[in-house]
Design a protein around this motif. Structure first.
Motif, short mmCIF file in Angstrom:
data_model
loop_
_atom_site.label_atom_id
_atom_site.label_comp_id
_atom_site.label_asym_id
_atom_site.label_seq_id
_atom_site.Cartn_x
_atom_site.Cartn_y
_atom_site.Cartn_z
N ARG A 53 11.47 -1.44 -6.47
CA ARG A 53 10.08 -0.98 -6.54
C ARG A 53 9.19 -2.05 -5.93
O ARG A 53 9.61 -3.18 -5.72
N GLY A 54 7.94 -1.69 -5.70
CA GLY A 54 6.97 -2.66 -5.20
C GLY A 54 7.15 -2.89 -3.71
O GLY A 54 8.04 -2.33 -3.07
N ALA A 112 10.51 -10.11 -2.93
CA ALA A 112 11.08 -9.07 -3.79
C ALA A 112 12.60 -9.15 -3.81
O ALA A 112 13.24 -8.92 -4.84
#
Lengths: 96, 152, 152, 96
Positions: free
Chosen positions: A37-38, A44
């Motif tokens: 996600r993100g 990440a």
């Protein structure tokens, strides 16, 4: 449903490569990794790996000097990754 | 501009001679050979294994040579870096640069080595009496590379 | 520490290899070869004659090498300088320095060349289409040598 | 004479060597030179030669960058020379 569907966020899957000391610490030379996600950034990727705890958390802790090459180019943590990219984690180099 | 990654040894004299062969514009050839020392951090090195990141290594070295070409007035440059198992006194790396004048040849040769030491994806693992260990990066290498970032 | 003045050509690769041969303390070999360019000040050089001051030359080069040894952490150094008739692409000079680390090897090699250029009694006379003339000293060489006088 | 004799100043004779451009300008590779009077310095050698005029004066004029080696060591103009010394006149060097 009356509302329009949310914009589809395609899942980003990258090939992660572990080199030298990191390959030994993680017990593998690489793997496919899907970003959950993100925004799909180098940061990440690192956060996803650190969340595994143990050697992952230890080796990728902020203070450790791991550099990242995205498709063979050194990049900063903010760099965006795309599906199919190769993300390599490099310990400090010691050639020459 | 040539970059080689190889397990085989190289003949530095022959490589340097070939780099300048027949070019009457060359007035200066600066070169550097890095070799395996038998002592590192006080432990006697028996064997050294050089690992790299295939695919990136060639690009990283080519980018360093291109940067040297942009910064200095050079005619040609060569980098040969060995990988695999090496022993004390073995050759590890050769950097050779030709130019019309010595200042640019020296600068470019040193620049390439300083950047190679901090930006090219090579890692040394050495075996001594205590076992095998990855060689630590040297702060001095980061400092040497950083000096090229500030006006001299 | 070896200094040779000779009319004969030299095999740079062999000399460099001999300088470090079998010494496992050597981690770095910096070297420089100066060669005859066919163009100097826009005139095409056909022949160059190198003259020196026998008796002083050897002492001057030995003093320069000693000074390099005092300033830098080096293991060995070699200077070979040719005299007599040379033609474009011919080798003129070889300076090679061994050290544990590259910084001292590069510094000492460049220092020796910079001092050699301004303190060793050699003179070049070149023949081009306009006749023979003594080569002018370069201000850049004085500046290069002067940089070693100030703290770096 | 009632006065004591003046202190004897031994005549200083040096071997002067002319190199490269200077050898050609002077038409000789060297010569023995006796210093006539005054302190026996490198400057005195140069002054004695310049006094000959012509090429000597021209090549050794103050503005020309001639360096002097005394017994194979570069020295400044104030250096003292002794009988039998070798004094070489060097144009700017151009080796390497």
């Amino acid at each position: 449903m009356p509302e329009s569907p949310p914009a589809v966020i395609a899942a980003v899957t990258v090939r992660v490569v572990y080199l030298a000391r990191l390959r030994e610490a993680f017990g593998m030379s690489g793997e496919k990794l899907e970003l959950a996600r993100g925004p799909p950034t180098v940061a990440a990727v690192l956060a996803t790996l650190r969340a595994r705890g143990g050697a992952w958390d230890q080796e990728l802790a902020g203070g450790r000097a791991v550099r990242v090459a995205l498709n063979h180019q050194l990049v900063p943590a903010e760099a965006l990754v795309a599906d199919g990219d190769e993300v390599a984690l490099l310990p400090p180099v010691t050639g020459g | 501009m040539t970059v080689h990654i190889q397990t085989a040894d190289f003949d530095a004299g022959r490589e340097i001679a070939a780099l300048r062969a027949g070019d009457p514009l060359v007035g200066a050839v600066a070169s550097f050979i890095g070799t395996v020392r038998d002592v590192n951090d006080a432990a006697t090195v028996q064997l050294m294994t050089l690992e790299h990141y295939p695919g990136m290594t060639e690009k990283a070295l080519a980018a360093i040579v291109d940067e040297a070409r942009a910064r200095f007035d050079i005619i040609d440059a060569l980098v040969i870096h060995r990988i695999g198992e090496l022993r004390p006194t073995d050759q590890i790396v050769l950097v050779a640069v030709t130019s019309g004048h010595r200042g640019d040849a020296f600068d470019a040769c040193r620049f390439i080595m300083d950047y190679l030491k901090t930006r090219a994806p090579f890692w040394k693992k050495e075996v001594n009496a205590n076992g095998a260990r990855w060689v630590d990066a040297r702060v001095a290498d980061d400092e040497a590379a950083a000096r090229w970032e500030t006006p001299r």
